[in-house]
Motif scaffolding. Structure first.
Motif, PDB file in Angstrom:
ATOM      1  N   LEU A 245     -11.403   9.559   4.922  1.00 18.81           N
ATOM      2  CA  LEU A 245     -10.644   8.742   5.880  1.00 18.81           C
ATOM      3  C   LEU A 245     -10.891   9.227   7.310  1.00 18.81           C
ATOM      4  O   LEU A 245     -11.041   8.419   8.231  1.00 18.81           O
TER       5      LEU A 245
ATOM      6  N   THR B 128      -3.654  16.093   2.053  1.00 18.13           N
ATOM      7  CA  THR B 128      -2.674  15.158   2.608  1.00 18.13           C
ATOM      8  C   THR B 128      -3.371  14.027   3.354  1.00 18.13           C
ATOM      9  O   THR B 128      -2.806  12.950   3.511  1.00 18.13           O
ATOM     10  N   PHE B 129      -4.590  14.283   3.828  1.00 14.09           N
ATOM     11  CA  PHE B 129      -5.343  13.277   4.591  1.00 14.09           C
ATOM     12  C   PHE B 129      -6.808  13.470   4.221  1.00 14.09           C
ATOM     13  O   PHE B 129      -7.405  14.515   4.512  1.00 14.09           O
TER      14      PHE B 129
ATOM     15  N   GLY C  11       2.021   5.290   3.008  1.00 15.27           N
ATOM     16  CA  GLY C  11       2.842   4.113   2.745  1.00 15.27           C
ATOM     17  C   GLY C  11       4.110   4.428   1.970  1.00 15.27           C
ATOM     18  O   GLY C  11       5.165   3.830   2.236  1.00 15.27           O
TER      19      GLY C  11
ATOM     20  N   LYS D 147     -14.290   8.143   8.366  1.00 16.77           N
ATOM     21  CA  LYS D 147     -14.194   6.718   8.715  1.00 16.77           C
ATOM     22  C   LYS D 147     -13.654   6.531  10.133  1.00 16.77           C
ATOM     23  O   LYS D 147     -14.195   5.754  10.927  1.00 16.77           O
ATOM     24  N   ASP D 148     -12.605   7.287  10.485  1.00 18.56           N
ATOM     25  CA  ASP D 148     -11.992   7.150  11.814  1.00 18.56           C
ATOM     26  C   ASP D 148     -12.973   7.559  12.921  1.00 18.56           C
ATOM     27  O   ASP D 148     -13.037   6.901  13.961  1.00 18.56           O
TER      28      ASP D 148
ATOM     29  N   LEU E  74      -3.463   0.551   4.217  1.00 17.10           N
ATOM     30  CA  LEU E  74      -4.534   0.648   3.217  1.00 17.10           C
ATOM     31  C   LEU E  74      -5.644   1.521   3.796  1.00 17.10           C
ATOM     32  O   LEU E  74      -5.642   1.842   4.988  1.00 17.10           O
ATOM     33  N   PRO E  75      -6.621   1.927   2.980  1.00 20.41           N
ATOM     34  CA  PRO E  75      -7.613   2.889   3.498  1.00 20.41           C
ATOM     35  C   PRO E  75      -8.364   2.387   4.726  1.00 20.41           C
ATOM     36  O   PRO E  75      -8.482   3.107   5.720  1.00 20.41           O
TER      37      PRO E  75
ATOM     38  N   THR F   3      -2.710   0.410   8.842  1.00 21.50           N
ATOM     39  CA  THR F   3      -3.981   1.034   8.480  1.00 21.50           C
ATOM     40  C   THR F   3      -4.636   1.586   9.743  1.00 21.50           C
ATOM     41  O   THR F   3      -4.469   1.025  10.825  1.00 21.50           O
ATOM     42  N   SER F   4      -5.421   2.691   9.613  1.00 21.21           N
ATOM     43  CA  SER F   4      -6.274   3.089  10.737  1.00 21.21           C
ATOM     44  C   SER F   4      -7.527   2.219  10.637  1.00 21.21           C
ATOM     45  O   SER F   4      -8.511   2.606  10.012  1.00 21.21           O
TER      46      SER F   4
ATOM     47  N   VAL G 174      -0.684   4.600  12.850  1.00 12.98           N
ATOM     48  CA  VAL G 174       0.337   5.635  13.056  1.00 12.98           C
ATOM     49  C   VAL G 174      -0.315   7.009  13.121  1.00 12.98           C
ATOM     50  O   VAL G 174      -1.390   7.226  12.567  1.00 12.98           O
TER      51      VAL G 174
ATOM     52  N   GLY H  20       0.815  -1.225   0.000  1.00 10.74           N
ATOM     53  CA  GLY H  20       0.000   0.000   0.000  1.00 10.74           C
ATOM     54  C   GLY H  20       0.835   1.255   0.000  1.00 10.74           C
ATOM     55  O   GLY H  20       1.151   1.796   1.065  1.00 10.74           O
ATOM     56  N   LEU H  21       1.201   1.728  -1.192  1.00  8.07           N
ATOM     57  CA  LEU H  21       2.079   2.895  -1.306  1.00  8.07           C
ATOM     58  C   LEU H  21       1.250   4.155  -1.572  1.00  8.07           C
ATOM     59  O   LEU H  21       1.360   4.786  -2.611  1.00  8.07           O
ATOM     60  N   GLY H  22       0.419   4.502  -0.578  1.00  9.61           N
ATOM     61  CA  GLY H  22      -0.370   5.731  -0.667  1.00  9.61           C
ATOM     62  C   GLY H  22       0.407   6.893  -0.073  1.00  9.61           C
ATOM     63  O   GLY H  22       1.645   6.859   0.028  1.00  9.61           O
TER      64      GLY H  22
ATOM     65  N   TRP I  40       4.761  -3.622  -2.537  1.00  8.95           N
ATOM     66  CA  TRP I  40       3.681  -3.992  -3.459  1.00  8.95           C
ATOM     67  C   TRP I  40       2.614  -2.908  -3.385  1.00  8.95           C
ATOM     68  O   TRP I  40       2.328  -2.373  -2.316  1.00  8.95           O
ATOM     69  N   ASN I  41       2.039  -2.585  -4.539  1.00  6.30           N
ATOM     70  CA  ASN I  41       0.918  -1.643  -4.570  1.00  6.30           C
ATOM     71  C   ASN I  41      -0.070  -2.115  -5.629  1.00  6.30           C
ATOM     72  O   ASN I  41       0.330  -2.665  -6.660  1.00  6.30           O
TER      73      ASN I  41
END
Ligand code: NDP
Length: 295
Positions: A237, A232-233, A14, A240-241, A69-70, A96-97, A122, A9-11, A35-36
């Motif tokens: 997301l 940036t965020f 990542g 979702k949190d 990942l998301p 992931t969160s 994180v 997950g290279l977001g 891997w992405n």
């Protein structure tokens, strides 16, 4: 410890986190696989940071697998896709969160393959990820954390917060507090603007006074007053949190009316303003509610 790590997950997060793993592999020995889903990002990462772009089944055979990942749903999908290739003794560190219930489900599923699971979300944002100063809040067995601690090259602070799912619960509550502070700062400034007070000096005062928060000091001036809202965020997301935090509140039978209201507000903001906007753009909904820009 010259381990082979794999980062899935290279977001926004990542990419810099995996770059620190590649740096560590160069300095301490070992290999840093990436891997992405969109493979071109993994190839570019290998070129720029010296990681190795690999298939999912190769990544599955790493000693330590990281995912970022998301949501837990995408983690479930990826676990399903590489499960057959996992080896006993591997540690899966999910940054992931995610959702505490998903952590318990994933830990049980992976343990059938002899793979240990840590929920290790994180905080610190993309700036912290680039600087390698992220705070990592870890749920799961303390002994497993000690095994992987030397590999957490993107961390400035690592805290074991409890059993499986505790890391995700702490992260959700932390981000709910971010949402509360951001929204509350927006409410105060929108009211002042409607009252005819200049917002910039008002914010300067708040940031030198007891009403300040990380949101007022580092987000509102830089992103809202400038009207830049740099992504940036994602707002989706953060919504979702806050939803996960509300689930934590309900599951615990706790009473947290402000957090529950904030869940509804951020769900509405993601719908009205757009889940793909920066999280600070939630204040655009507040501006609509007040017929007043915060500027
Ligand atoms: P991004 O949207 O930037 O990146 C998402 C990543 O997930 C991409 O690599 C994307 O791949 C991949 N992905 C999406 N759907 C799937 C799928 N179905 N299968 C496989 N891979 C998939 O997210 P962030 O990096 O911002 O966030 C990642 C996590 O970190 C989230 O849980 C977020 O809440 C958390 N977080 C974010 C922070 C931030 O400041 N951005 C701070 C702290 C935590 P592709 O390239 O193919 O689209």
């Amino acid at each position: 410890m010259s381990e082979t790590t794999a980062f899935l997950g290279l977001g926004a997060m990542g990419t810099p986190m995996a770059a620190h793993l590649a740096r560590r592999a160069r300095e301490a020995g070992g290999r840093a696989l990436v891997w992405n889903r969109t493979g071109a990002k993994a190839t570019a990462h290998a070129r720029e940071h010296g990681s190795e772009a690999v298939t999912l089944s190769r990544a599955a055979r790493a000693d330590v697998i990281f995912s970022c990942l998301p949501t837990s749903r995408e983690v479930d999908e990826v676990v399903g896709a590489l499960e057959a290739d996992l080896r006993p003794g591997t540690v899966w560190v999910d940054c992931t969160s995610g959702h505490p219930e998903a952590a318990r489900r994933q830990a049980a599923r992976l343990s059938e393959r002899g793979v240990a699971f840590l929920d290790a979300p994180v905080s610190g944002g993309t700036a912290g990820a680039q600087a390698g100063t992220l705070t990592v809040m870890v749920g799961g067995a303390a002994g497993v954390l000690e095994r992987v601690r030397p590999v957490l090259a993107f961390a400035g602070k690592v805290v074991h917060v409890g059993g499986t799912g505790a890391g995700f619960a702490v992260k959700a509550v932390n981000n709910a507090l971010l949402a509360v502070n951001l929204w509350a700062a927006g409410e105060g400034l929108a009211a002042l603007a409607r009252a005819g007070v200049d917002v910039a000096p008002a914010l300067e005062v708040i940031n030198a006074s007891s009403g300040r928060s990380n949101a007022s000091e580092n987000l509102v001036g830089q992103r809202v007053l400038t009207r830049e809202f740099p992504l940036t965020f994602g707002l989706g997301l953060l919504a979702k949190d806050v939803g996960i935090a509300a689930d934590v509140v309900r599951a615990a039978g706790a009473s947290a009316p402000v957090l529950m209201q904030t869940e509804a507000l951020f769900r509405a903001a993601a719908t009205v303003v757009g889940a793909g906007e920066d999280h600070t753009a939630a204040l655009r909904l507040l501006e609509q509610m007040n017929g007043q820009e915060i500027r």
